[in-house]
Motif scaffolding. Sequence first.
Motif, mmCIF file in Angstrom:
data_model
loop_
_atom_site.group_PDB
_atom_site.id
_atom_site.type_symbol
_atom_site.label_atom_id
_atom_site.label_comp_id
_atom_site.label_asym_id
_atom_site.label_seq_id
_atom_site.Cartn_x
_atom_site.Cartn_y
_atom_site.Cartn_z
ATOM 1 N N LEU A 1 -3.698 8.602 16.907
ATOM 2 C CA LEU A 1 -4.009 8.931 18.302
ATOM 3 C C LEU A 1 -2.709 9.134 19.060
ATOM 4 N N GLU A 2 -2.596 10.297 19.718
ATOM 5 C CA GLU A 2 -1.542 10.542 20.698
ATOM 6 C C GLU A 2 -2.210 10.663 22.055
ATOM 7 N N SER A 3 -1.751 9.890 23.022
ATOM 8 C CA SER A 3 -2.341 9.971 24.360
ATOM 9 C C SER A 3 -1.272 9.729 25.407
ATOM 10 N N GLU A 4 -1.519 10.295 26.602
ATOM 11 C CA GLU A 4 -0.516 10.230 27.655
ATOM 12 C C GLU A 4 -1.177 10.485 29.003
ATOM 13 N N VAL A 5 -0.751 9.754 30.001
ATOM 14 C CA VAL A 5 -1.107 10.011 31.400
ATOM 15 C C VAL A 5 0.195 10.069 32.187
ATOM 16 N N THR A 6 0.449 11.217 32.868
ATOM 17 C CA THR A 6 1.735 11.418 33.524
ATOM 18 C C THR A 6 1.533 12.022 34.901
ATOM 19 N N ARG A 7 2.289 11.495 35.843
ATOM 20 C CA ARG A 7 2.361 12.082 37.171
ATOM 21 C C ARG A 7 3.664 12.864 37.276
ATOM 22 N N PHE A 8 3.566 14.196 37.558
ATOM 23 C CA PHE A 8 4.729 15.071 37.643
ATOM 24 C C PHE A 8 5.045 15.372 39.100
ATOM 25 N N ASP A 9 6.292 15.085 39.509
ATOM 26 C CA ASP A 9 6.755 15.342 40.875
ATOM 27 C C ASP A 9 7.922 16.311 40.859
ATOM 28 N N HIS A 10 7.970 17.179 41.871
ATOM 29 C CA HIS A 10 9.072 18.141 42.005
ATOM 30 C C HIS A 10 9.235 18.500 43.470
ATOM 31 N N ARG A 11 10.474 18.810 43.856
ATOM 32 C CA ARG A 11 10.726 19.106 45.272
ATOM 33 C C ARG A 11 10.105 20.430 45.720
ATOM 34 N N THR A 12 10.004 21.418 44.820
ATOM 35 C CA THR A 12 9.568 22.753 45.232
ATOM 36 C C THR A 12 8.369 23.278 44.446
ATOM 37 N N LYS A 13 8.046 22.682 43.313
ATOM 38 C CA LYS A 13 7.002 23.243 42.452
ATOM 39 C C LYS A 13 5.680 22.488 42.592
ATOM 40 N N LEU A 14 4.650 23.044 41.975
ATOM 41 C CA LEU A 14 3.328 22.431 41.938
ATOM 42 C C LEU A 14 3.395 21.054 41.290
ATOM 43 N N GLU A 15 2.720 20.066 41.903
ATOM 44 C CA GLU A 15 2.734 18.706 41.402
ATOM 45 C C GLU A 15 1.333 18.277 40.984
ATOM 46 N N GLY A 16 1.249 17.205 40.187
ATOM 47 C CA GLY A 16 -0.062 16.711 39.802
ATOM 48 C C GLY A 16 0.008 15.760 38.618
ATOM 49 N N ARG B 1 -1.292 14.809 34.597
ATOM 50 C CA ARG B 1 -1.729 15.394 33.320
ATOM 51 C C ARG B 1 -2.149 14.258 32.398
ATOM 52 N N THR B 2 -3.371 14.425 31.836
ATOM 53 C CA THR B 2 -3.895 13.447 30.887
ATOM 54 C C THR B 2 -4.105 14.132 29.545
ATOM 55 N N VAL B 3 -3.576 13.520 28.484
ATOM 56 C CA VAL B 3 -3.659 14.098 27.141
ATOM 57 C C VAL B 3 -4.267 13.071 26.196
ATOM 58 N N ALA B 4 -5.186 13.531 25.352
ATOM 59 C CA ALA B 4 -5.709 12.697 24.267
ATOM 60 C C ALA B 4 -5.825 13.561 23.028
ATOM 61 N N TYR B 5 -5.185 13.137 21.929
ATOM 62 C CA TYR B 5 -5.213 13.916 20.688
ATOM 63 C C TYR B 5 -5.479 12.973 19.522
ATOM 64 N N PRO B 6 -6.775 12.686 19.239
ATOM 65 C CA PRO B 6 -7.113 11.911 18.044
ATOM 66 C C PRO B 6 -7.166 12.829 16.828
ATOM 67 N N SER B 7 -6.796 12.290 15.651
ATOM 68 C CA SER B 7 -6.841 13.082 14.422
ATOM 69 C C SER B 7 -7.106 12.175 13.246
ATOM 70 N N ILE B 8 -7.589 12.786 12.171
ATOM 71 C CA ILE B 8 -7.788 12.072 10.915
ATOM 72 C C ILE B 8 -7.241 12.948 9.796
ATOM 73 N N THR C 1 -6.738 18.122 27.110
ATOM 74 C CA THR C 1 -5.782 18.009 28.208
ATOM 75 C C THR C 1 -6.519 18.207 29.522
ATOM 76 N N ARG C 2 -6.266 17.347 30.490
ATOM 77 C CA ARG C 2 -6.851 17.477 31.832
ATOM 78 C C ARG C 2 -5.729 17.440 32.860
ATOM 79 N N TYR C 3 -5.801 18.389 33.842
ATOM 80 C CA TYR C 3 -4.847 18.452 34.948
ATOM 81 C C TYR C 3 -5.578 18.172 36.258
ATOM 82 N N GLN C 4 -5.032 17.256 37.036
ATOM 83 C CA GLN C 4 -5.501 17.002 38.389
ATOM 84 C C GLN C 4 -4.344 17.357 39.313
ATOM 85 N N LEU C 5 -4.423 18.568 39.916
ATOM 86 C CA LEU C 5 -3.290 19.167 40.611
ATOM 87 C C LEU C 5 -3.409 18.990 42.117
#
Length: 728
Positions: free
Chosen positions: A375-390, A392-399, A419-423
């Motif tokens: 399982l690879e998973s991640e929840v990240t908040r991306f901030d920038h002075r001039t660009k689009l912010e929001g 990102r949630t990632v979940a990648y299960p594998s077998i 992958t889910r983006y909440q912008l």
Amino acid sequence: MPPRFRLSPLAAAMFPLFLCTPALADAMPAGVLHVEADRIDGQMEVQLKAEGNVRAERDGQQFEADWLEYYVDKQYVRAGQRATTRQAGSTVEGDNLESYLDTQTGSASNADFAFQENGRALRGKADTLRMQGKGLYQLQGTRANTCEPNDDSWYLKASTIDLDYGRNVGVARNARIEFQGVPVLYTPWIDFPLDGGRKSGLLFPTVKTGSDGLQLAVPYYWNIAPDMDATLTPTYMAQRGLMLGVEGRYLQPDYSGKITTEQLDDSKANKQRSLWQLSHSQRFGSQISAGLNGTRVSDNDYFQDFGDRNSAAANVNLVREAWLSYTPGWASVTVKAQRYQTLQDSTGSVDEPYARLPQIVATSNQQLGDFRLALESEVTRFDHRTKLEGWRTVAYPSISWALERPWGFFRPKIGLHHTRYQLDSHNGQAGYTLDRTLPITSLDSGLVFERDSTLQDRAVSQTLEPRLYYVNIPSTEQSNLPNFDTSENDFNFAQLFSENRFSGYDRINAANQITAALTSRLLENDSGLERLRVAIGQRFYLDNSDTTLAGNTTQRSQGGSDLLVTLGGDLSRALRLDASYQYNQTLDKTERYNAQLRYNPAPGKAVSVRYRYGRDEVVGTSSQRDVLRQLDIAGQWPIARQWYAVARQNYSLRDKKALEQLAGLEYQHGCWSTRLVAQRYVTDLTKTKNAFFLQLELKDLSSIGNNPLETLRLAIPGYSKINETADK
């Protein structure tokens, strides 16, 4: 044969105390002086006199002299004319030798001495040598060095030197270092460790010159505690002023770290300039760890002005981050906050990365027989002075399942990447949510064929290793998704066997493709040395759908990737070849290639030649793309007995311009070595920088001047420090 000793009746009566064979001496009680001489005389319990080839020993302390007097009540020895005493690695030879045996005190005039501790020796001469207790000596009117006997190529000359081998500290007063009879450094006071360990005190100064003129640094080392130290370095720069540098370090079983700062009121730039660096890591038990890491500078040109070529290239986006990790046996969870300081070049084209405030990453790998659940998973908040912010949630299960055998392997894998983006709202547009879900299927397989052969009368094994790698990922439009941290990976042989050619999670390439590769190796049976490795590989597209970095879905113009060929191996124990070639079959053009040949027959002997070509590469620090053609020649080689030459020429054939030039000489004497190196390199499109290094390294003491070793190691593949080489 005449008798060895001629004893008076009194001396014969004192025989049990003063004279015995070595075998009996070993059995004698502690505190008894054993004497051998041509003549022995004296008075029982009072005094002994010995003359002619005198040898005496008491509790490991030995004496050799023409005559010796021993006063029993005082435990006092006088010896001459020229006498020698030895004890626990120390040897003193001098006139008028005196020694109080119980207190291990005494003196000698016109003394030659040699003290050895932990493989480090200090030898020299003193007008007066005083023994002040076990491991304590004072040398007056002395000169000393760490060289072999009779080697006075350099020495430390001082009014007094106090040696304390119990504390491993030496202190010299009114001292100067003379090299080949010429004074090169004077100090009214200096202390130094006798065993090479840590010791508070002034370190030897560093002198260098370059584009900013003369620079003089005088560091002070502060050994605060066994687990903590600091170095304070004031540096005078002729064209810029006085810089103060401070580095503090600490080390504990559960935590460690370092704090560094540099402060300068720059008269050349007419502004305050500074650097701050912090690193700290800590463990809370066996499963929890945390850390801090950060660098901040006052301006964009800091590393170009005060660093070298490598630090200027490496320090563009300066990270500042803190993290907390939890690692139980079944998973790993990390919470991180990360931000960058971006240093712009003269074109202003450096793209500032997003800050991650915060980033939560969780991974897990479980082995169930031949199956592996991941399982690879991640929840990240991306901030920038001039660009689009929001967010990102990632979940990648594998077998996956793996069949591993000596003759080959078979590894199927299936996974689902979501992958889910909440912008946030941006440029008047309201916030919104986006999703992307893609199944990923892959199959990696390979065979290994092997046969015995010979190469130059040596038994070798020749292998033939075919490999097939299949990946299937559906095509989907991704241009509506933001690109927070994704870039396209460099196309190379390892990337042929990856699912996604993009780094990060914002772009996932469409794939219905097979990679076919063939590798052959020649392995020397006795040593395992890889004499030769040849590999060829290409990716074949069963579907022409493609995804660009911008996220658009396009159609490929060719049915296969570029053809890759690699060639390498140790052609002999001294000669190494590494080369790669990329060919674009659609354009019928060579995309890129590089080749490096390195000859390294022994330490101190290394020559390398490298050529790089790229048809469409990013040139310099800008985003401009052009043809890249560079030739890099470097080497270290003995040119005469004890003399070595070092050089490098990194040349851009496209620009007809040298990117880096380096040349210098090294000399190894045994007790000292010296290096003189000049360097010139490009810092950006319009600027160059010069650096000059002159270093005198004194064996087991210190070095004087500007140390070029790190520069030489990075510039010359296979470089060896000359006073550590076997071939001198």
